[in-house]
Enzyme design. Structure first.
Site, PDB file in Angstrom:
ATOM      1  N   GLY B  42       0.694  -1.492  -0.170  1.00 47.05           N
ATOM      2  CA  GLY B  42      -0.019   0.090   0.142  1.00 47.05           C
ATOM      3  C   GLY B  42       1.037   1.202  -0.017  1.00 47.05           C
ATOM      4  O   GLY B  42       2.165   1.249  -0.020  1.00 47.05           O
ATOM      5  N   GLU B  58      -0.680   1.380  -7.118  1.00 45.53           N
ATOM      6  CA  GLU B  58      -0.028   0.723  -6.257  1.00 45.53           C
ATOM      7  C   GLU B  58      -0.089  -0.579  -6.470  1.00 45.53           C
ATOM      8  O   GLU B  58       0.868  -1.281  -6.665  1.00 45.53           O
ATOM      9  CB  GLU B  58      -0.616   0.668  -4.609  1.00 45.53           C
ATOM     10  CG  GLU B  58      -0.497   2.005  -4.127  1.00 45.53           C
ATOM     11  CD  GLU B  58       1.027   2.213  -3.633  1.00 45.53           C
ATOM     12  OE1 GLU B  58       1.913   1.229  -3.712  1.00 45.53           O
ATOM     13  OE2 GLU B  58       1.224   3.399  -3.342  1.00 45.53           O
ATOM     14  N   GLU B  62       3.315  -2.948  -7.410  1.00 45.71           N
ATOM     15  CA  GLU B  62       3.812  -4.209  -6.629  1.00 45.71           C
ATOM     16  C   GLU B  62       3.720  -5.541  -7.569  1.00 45.71           C
ATOM     17  O   GLU B  62       4.405  -6.351  -7.408  1.00 45.71           O
ATOM     18  CB  GLU B  62       2.704  -4.434  -5.529  1.00 45.71           C
ATOM     19  CG  GLU B  62       2.620  -3.073  -4.534  1.00 45.71           C
ATOM     20  CD  GLU B  62       3.810  -2.824  -3.612  1.00 45.71           C
ATOM     21  OE1 GLU B  62       4.748  -3.691  -3.732  1.00 45.71           O
ATOM     22  OE2 GLU B  62       3.982  -1.790  -2.907  1.00 45.71           O
ATOM     23  N   PRO B  81      -7.589   5.921  15.978  1.00 43.31           N
ATOM     24  CA  PRO B  81      -6.984   6.759  16.304  1.00 43.31           C
ATOM     25  C   PRO B  81      -5.451   6.450  15.973  1.00 43.31           C
ATOM     26  O   PRO B  81      -4.594   7.165  15.576  1.00 43.31           O
ATOM     27  CB  PRO B  81      -7.566   7.267  17.558  1.00 43.31           C
ATOM     28  CG  PRO B  81      -8.972   7.152  17.483  1.00 43.31           C
ATOM     29  CD  PRO B  81      -8.912   5.819  17.073  1.00 43.31           C
ATOM     30  N   GLU B 112      11.366  -6.376  -0.987  1.00 43.04           N
ATOM     31  CA  GLU B 112      10.908  -7.800  -0.720  1.00 43.04           C
ATOM     32  C   GLU B 112       9.416  -8.150  -0.879  1.00 43.04           C
ATOM     33  O   GLU B 112       8.695  -7.452   0.057  1.00 43.04           O
ATOM     34  CB  GLU B 112      11.659  -8.384   0.592  1.00 43.04           C
ATOM     35  CG  GLU B 112      11.797  -9.908   0.669  1.00 43.04           C
ATOM     36  CD  GLU B 112      12.480 -10.342   1.856  1.00 43.04           C
ATOM     37  OE1 GLU B 112      12.439 -11.402   2.116  1.00 43.04           O
ATOM     38  OE2 GLU B 112      12.934  -9.501   2.579  1.00 43.04           O
TER      39      GLU B 112
END
Lengths: 223, 223
Positions: B42, B58, B62, B81, B112
């Site tokens: 992410g 993304e 990836e 939070p 990796e």
DNA sequence: ACAAAAGTGTTTCTAATACACCCATGG
DNA sequence: CCATGGGTGTATTAGAAACACTTTTGT
């Protein structure tokens, strides 16, 4: 490592049934942008507040209902770059299903709030049309396999009142006899209250409360 | 009118099937917090980027897969939070279903990355356990009523290969004969490629491509 | 010839639908 | 006693499950 600053809000699609119509709660905006236009209720998430908590807080502020009487679930997030002209805002939308409430909404802090039949909603602020459409679709789909229809009913309700919920949300007529058998046959869906009512006329009907079932097996299928 | 500053990220639950197991893509974290721990891939949403676009970017970074070959949908948002100890981060999680890819993941920019069978994932970073659990549940549920199982297959696939997808994701055996009839009977689900293959041994099997159907009626039910 | 996987036909059973019919109240 | 809605019984039918059987390849 600079992280662009975002504002995060929660917006609510609060659905209820009034006068045999599926209605959504809209509030009138006081400030720009979209001043004077209707919009979904919502607001900024506070610095130390979880998303679910922010949704529950906004819901209480806008409707005054007890959380236990309402079904609330996260719907989806919306974050197109210019959805709010002032700044970059990502909103997390929530879907709430509430029983019929008194018309002047108690405990409200919004300047003006109104229940509007979903069929008559036109051009609301921001991308709220899209959020509303997604919320209605979710509600319709969820009635099939989850016991959420009871969230539209008073704490004690009859099988016929539950059937009206399905008929109104789906917009299709259902056979009262088959519906009765199906819904009373799902284990854990309904808990008999032990009393009856004649408020709908005719033969007295059994009153039920919501049962402990979390899932609806077998599902109740659309016509 | 001060709006607390949030960072907004997208996180990806990328599922695939490798060696008859449902696997998820994990990346090793290089920096604190959780340095050295595995996590879902992410990253931060860019200032002028829509949420869906950030997820697609993304995913391409990836895995290097072509967007057309993958099913991507928004899963849910998570914003407790202190879920990230550095600052207030709200993440929008996405679910991606991809066909089996070569092991050293092409086009990756992560230090990796690894495909891990979902059963063997233990204590990954942040609240990613929860996100992964939600993603797997969504994938399992979605196979029933949406034609997404084909996203796990190569562009051309046999009915038996499609059946293996269901069996692996659900973890239940399915009757090959009934499955064949059911799946070839759904209009628009499968488009015959006109060729056959013997790659699985035995009698040659028809090859199919994904059809235009958006919905699966009737649904394919879990044993 | 035989093993292995693909695909078809058939039987059985469960569950959804349609609808006839009876029940219990108010007026 | 009749209108109104509540609730049960039953015949029909659609679909799921179980499984015998045929087809077409590789070895």
């Amino acid at each position: 490592m600079e992280h662009p600053p975002f504002a995060v809000t929660v917006d609510l699609v609060v659905l209820t049934i009034r006068d045999d119509e599926l209605c959504v709660l809209l509030v009138r905006r006081g400030e720009a942008p979209y001043a004077g236009r209707w919009a979904l209720p919502g607001g900024f998430v506070r610095p130390d507040e979880d998303l679910d908590a922010a949704a529950a807080r906004e819901l209480a502020e806008e409707t005054g209902v007890r959380p236990a009487d309402v079904h609330v679930e996260q719907l989806a997030s919306y974050g197109a770059p210019r959805r709010d002209p002032r700044m970059r805002v990502v909103t997390v939308a929530y879907l709430a299903l509430a029983p019929s409430l008194p018309s002047p909404i108690a405990g409200t802090d919004a300047a003006e709030a109104r229940w509007t039949p979903v069929e008559r909603v036109r051009r609301i602020a921001f991308d709220h049309d899209r959020i509303l459409t997604d919320g209605i679709a979710r509600a319709r789909a969820k009635l099939e396999y989850a016991p959420v229809a009871t969230a539209f009913c008073a704490p004690e309700f009859t099988v016929a009142e539950l059937r009206r919920v399905y008929e109104i949300v789906w917009g299709v007529p259902l056979d009262p006899r088959n519906f009765h058998r199906k819904v009373t046959g799902v284990p854990g869906l309904l808990a008999p209250a032990g009393t009856t009512t004649t408020r709908n006329g005719g033969r007295p009907a059994e009153l039920y409360r919501r049962g402990p079932a979390e899932l609806l097996l077998p599902p109740i299928l659309r016509g």
